[in-house]
Write an enzyme that holds these catalytic residues in place. Structure first.
Site, mmCIF file in Angstrom:
data_model
loop_
_atom_site.group_PDB
_atom_site.id
_atom_site.type_symbol
_atom_site.label_atom_id
_atom_site.label_comp_id
_atom_site.label_asym_id
_atom_site.label_seq_id
_atom_site.Cartn_x
_atom_site.Cartn_y
_atom_site.Cartn_z
ATOM 1 C CD GLU C 67 -24.196 72.080 49.102
ATOM 2 O OE1 GLU C 67 -23.024 72.400 48.040
ATOM 3 O OE2 GLU C 67 -24.711 72.799 49.489
ATOM 4 C CG HIS C 136 -30.259 81.765 52.156
ATOM 5 N ND1 HIS C 136 -29.027 82.446 51.464
ATOM 6 C CD2 HIS C 136 -29.691 81.202 52.465
ATOM 7 C CE1 HIS C 136 -27.727 82.515 51.861
ATOM 8 N NE2 HIS C 136 -28.353 81.095 53.106
#
Lengths: 86, 339, 338
Positions: C67, C136
């Protein structure tokens, strides 16, 4: 205006990646009963296992009847809706 | 090894059945007895078993979001792990962690849900072992999709520069969810990343538990003897989707078939038969494993759900105000206080 | 709702987002998209479904799981004048790349004295309700809105999602576009009633900094965003049966923040309930209450805030249900301030 109503059935749109399953569920309708649709418009989305497929209008006309609404379960051969051709 | 592998495979098959209960015909992620996502590792067994057989309880293992086969091989308590996966009160994390976040301090196992996240903590466990002059080692498991992640590359460098007793095990199953390996990295053999950090690298390029055993024996031995880290890549295969419910529309049927055909468990069984092991003995191992797994799942499902109030506990080890509730008085003029 | 819905066609939120992105990509060659599993998979939450088929791998790019590199590359491409849309698969993964996000993407315009622009959209999936645990399930609205230099968008309906996406792509500043998974209309994660709306086929923009009064009411002001707009509307229906008339304000963007709509409502109702799926402390609820206290103190009779208690999000269903504010919790809070 005596054209036969056209059935929209699940079989034609059965997702290829879920060809071992015999049943599925209607996840979303994008058009309401009574609305006019053009040929090729996306009518609804069905899901078999976790695979989705779009169901499109086979002919233009009016969405005369939704036979299987959202969250309804279906088997092969079932009719999702009826379109009255324009 | 064979026992760990067949246990892991059967465990995954049983979890798959349980997970899909209540999810048919409509696949609703919130239905059924197992909460959340479920990432199964069927096809990765050779890596977990072939590496962990060289480890002791005091050795540390970090695993990624696809952890069950490694946990089983590391000796994580199967019943409490299963209870955690079912979100029950007696699970390893009291139902707070779930299948991606299993912690068993008794055997120094942990896993986590973000790519390459376990690499730095494994390096830290190895650093602690070195500072304390023990011969414990640490192993970080990760997928081949993780080898471009900064956390992994930085960990390689840290481990190498400090000669730490750590082994990085890259499980190469060719796929990062829907992204084939060649689309996201130009290196076919991930162990070559080791060269750039001046550390040992090795790859087992076919799915063979005995070859993993040998490569891991060397790597773990090197770490235990104080001779530094190793990057070990192991070719495994992916028998299922990335997570349960993944229809793998992006994956050619031929690729699925190719992977299914490379079953490392069958290969090991054939090797064992070739070495004169009776089929009856193999069957006994399989049958014991199945019994153990069935018992664990049955036990887990009988466990109570957590009390909702428990959600508010465990954010801290010490009470939120720290190790003490009393503040010592400071003589006037000592401190910066204005009273 | 403030807008008039003219379209006969209804869309899910994910389809509305994709429609806006596709339109902008057709109109402007400089718009491209990159992220993990955005090409063949179409985004794990269908946020890019069908785009690779139309635009190919060059403009809908799968990227290495790294990322820092690809979000930072988005910043660089944006500064070079392109208009990248970059997807961070789950907002929870921001930690891997936060340096690029808040030290580059957010600050370069300011540090350059306005000589550099970063016309980039960072899309990301937020939210819980499906037991995916602490890594998450977060929304992190407050984390992103806290850091200056980023516009922060949180749509709650398909209509808003499309208009806000058009505006986000055309905006010359970095926009963080946070979509709630539960609102996307995915078959495998069914949405509540509400996010699927009529959506005009043609393009339209919804300005940033304009909250939407999703339901008018005189007795209490419920300020919220994302999934909780729909939970608040459900609560309002229940309250209406008891004769309590709640107004529901959907902030739609956190930066810029439409304080005027909030204050106007508070002046009318005198009672403020703020609902957020983010952590309670130092977050959206505190910000809204502080705004009301600063500028409408005399009109305030009672205040409540509902948010996640300050614990990571637990996995097990009873535990997650305990910490996520539900429609009944909202109704109880509104009753409480009457």
């Amino acid at each position: 205006m005596s054209a036969e109503r056209v059935a929209v059935t699940v079989d034609e749109y059965w997702p290829a990646d879920a060809d071992e399953s015999e049943s599925g569920v209607v996840t979303n309708w994008f058009v309401r009963e009574g609305a006019s649709v053009a040929e090729g418009d996306t009518l609804c989305e069905i899901q078999v296992e976790k695979v989705s497929a779009d169901v499109v209008a086979p002919v233009g006309g009016t969405l005369a009847e939704v036979a299987l609404g959202e969250d309804a379960e279906f088997d092969r051969g079932d009719t999702l809706a009826w379109i009255e051709p324009a | 090894m064979y026992e760990d592998m067949v246990t892991a495979r059967y465990y995954e098959e049983r979890l798959q059945e349980e997970y899909l209960e209540g999810k048919q015909p409509a696949f609703d992620i919130s239905a059924g007895p197992i909460p959340g996502e479920l990432h199964l590792a069927a096809g990765h067994e050779a890596s977990g078993a072939g590496v962990c057989i060289h480890l002791r309880d005091d050795d540390t293992v970090t695993a990624p979001h696809r952890p069950h086969h490694v946990a089983i091989a590391k000796g994580v308590d199967l019943k409490r792990m299963t209870a955690e996966i079912f979100g029950r009160e007696t699970g390893l994390g009291k139902g707070k962690g779930g299948h991606m976040h299993l912690f068993d301090p008794d055997v120094n196992f942990a896993c986590s849900g973000i790519i390459a996240q376990g690499c730095p903590p494994a390096v830290g466990a190895a650093l602690a072992a070195k500072k304390r002059n023990t011969d414990s080692v640490a192993v970080a498991f990760l997928g081949e999709g993780a080898i471009d992640q900064g956390g992994f590359l930085e960990s390689l460098n840290f481990a190498s520069v400090h000669d730490l007793p750590v082994v990085f095990v890259v499980e190469d199953n060719d796929w990062a969810i829907s992204m084939p390996k060649e689309r996201i990295t130009d290196v076919e053999d991930g162990s070559r990343r080791a060269e750039g950090f001046d550390m040992h690298g090795a790859r087992v390029d076919h799915d063979d538990a005995c070859d993993v055993y040998e490569a891991a024996e060397e790597a773990v031995g090197r770490a235990r003897d104080g001779n530094g880290p190793t990057l070990l890549e192991v070719q495994v295969h992916r028998r299922m989707g990335h997570f349960m419910g993944d229809a793998e529309g992006y994956r050619p049927d031929a690729d699925v078939e190719r992977h299914q055909a490379r079953d490392s468990i069958e290969r090991l069984a054939a090797d064992l038969r070739g070495d004169g092991v009776d089929e009856a003995d193999l069957e006994a191992i399989r049958s014991d494993a199945e019994t153990r797994v069935d018992e664990a799942i049955e036990w887990a499902k009988e466990q109570p759900e957590p009390d909702p109030e428990a959600a508010h506990e465990d954010a801290f080890t010490n009470p939120p105000n720290g190790v003490t509730e009393e503040e010592p008085a400071i003589a006037a003029g000592d401190g910066g206080g204005d009273d | 709702m403030a807008q008039t819905q003219v379209s006969e066609r209804e869309l899910t939120m994910s389809r509305a987002m994709v429609e806006a992105v596709a339109h902008e990509m057709r109109e402007n060659e400089e718009v491209f998209l990159m992220g993990e599993d955005v090409a063949d998979y179409g985004g794990i939450f269908s946020s890019t479904d069908g785009l690779r088929e139309e635009f190919g791998y060059d403009r809908v790019m799968d990227v290495p799981i790294a990322e820092t590199s690809y979000i930072g590359a988005g910043v660089g491409a944006a500064q070079a004048g392109m208009r990248p849309i970059v997807e961070l698969m789950f907002v929870d993964f921001f930690g891997v790349a936060m340096d690029q996000i808040y030290n580059n993407m957010a600050k370069n315009t300011y540090m350059s004295g306005g000589s550099v622009s970063v016309p980039m959209v960072l899309t990301t999936a937020v939210g819980g309700t499906y037991n995916d645990a602490a890594q998450h399930s977060q929304t992190l609205y407050g984390t992103f809105a806290h850091l200056p230099g980023m516009k922060v968008v949180v749509p709650s309906t398909a209509y808003d999602a499309k208009g806000l996406m058009h505006n986000a792509i055309r905006d010359d500043d970095p926009v963080v576009y946070m979509f709630h998974k539960r609102l996307m209309g995915l078959g495998w994660m069914p949405a509540p009633d509400g996010p699927k709306t009529g959506v005009p086929e043609e393009e339209y923009t919804i300005p940033f900094g304009v909250a939407d009064v999703k339901r008018e009411g005189a007795d209490a002001t419920v300020v919220t965003l994302g999934l909780h707009v729909h939970r608040a509307l459900e609560a309002a229906e229940a309250l209406a049966e008891d004769g309590i008339d709640a107004e529901v304000i959907d902030l739609r963007t956190l930066t810029p923040l439409d304080t005027e709509t909030v204050l106007e409502s508070v002046r009318k109702t005198g009672r403020l309930v703020v609902v957020d799926e983010d952590y309670r402390s130092y977050g959206v609820t505190g910000e809204i209450v502080a705004t009301a206290a600063e500028d409408a103190l005399a009109d305030l009779e009672a205040v409540r805030r509902l948010a996640l208690p300050d614990v990571p999000i637990p996995y097990s269903r009873p535990l997650e249900n305990e910490v996520l504010p539900g429609a009944d919790d909202i109704a109880a809070a509104v009753r409480d301030v009457q």
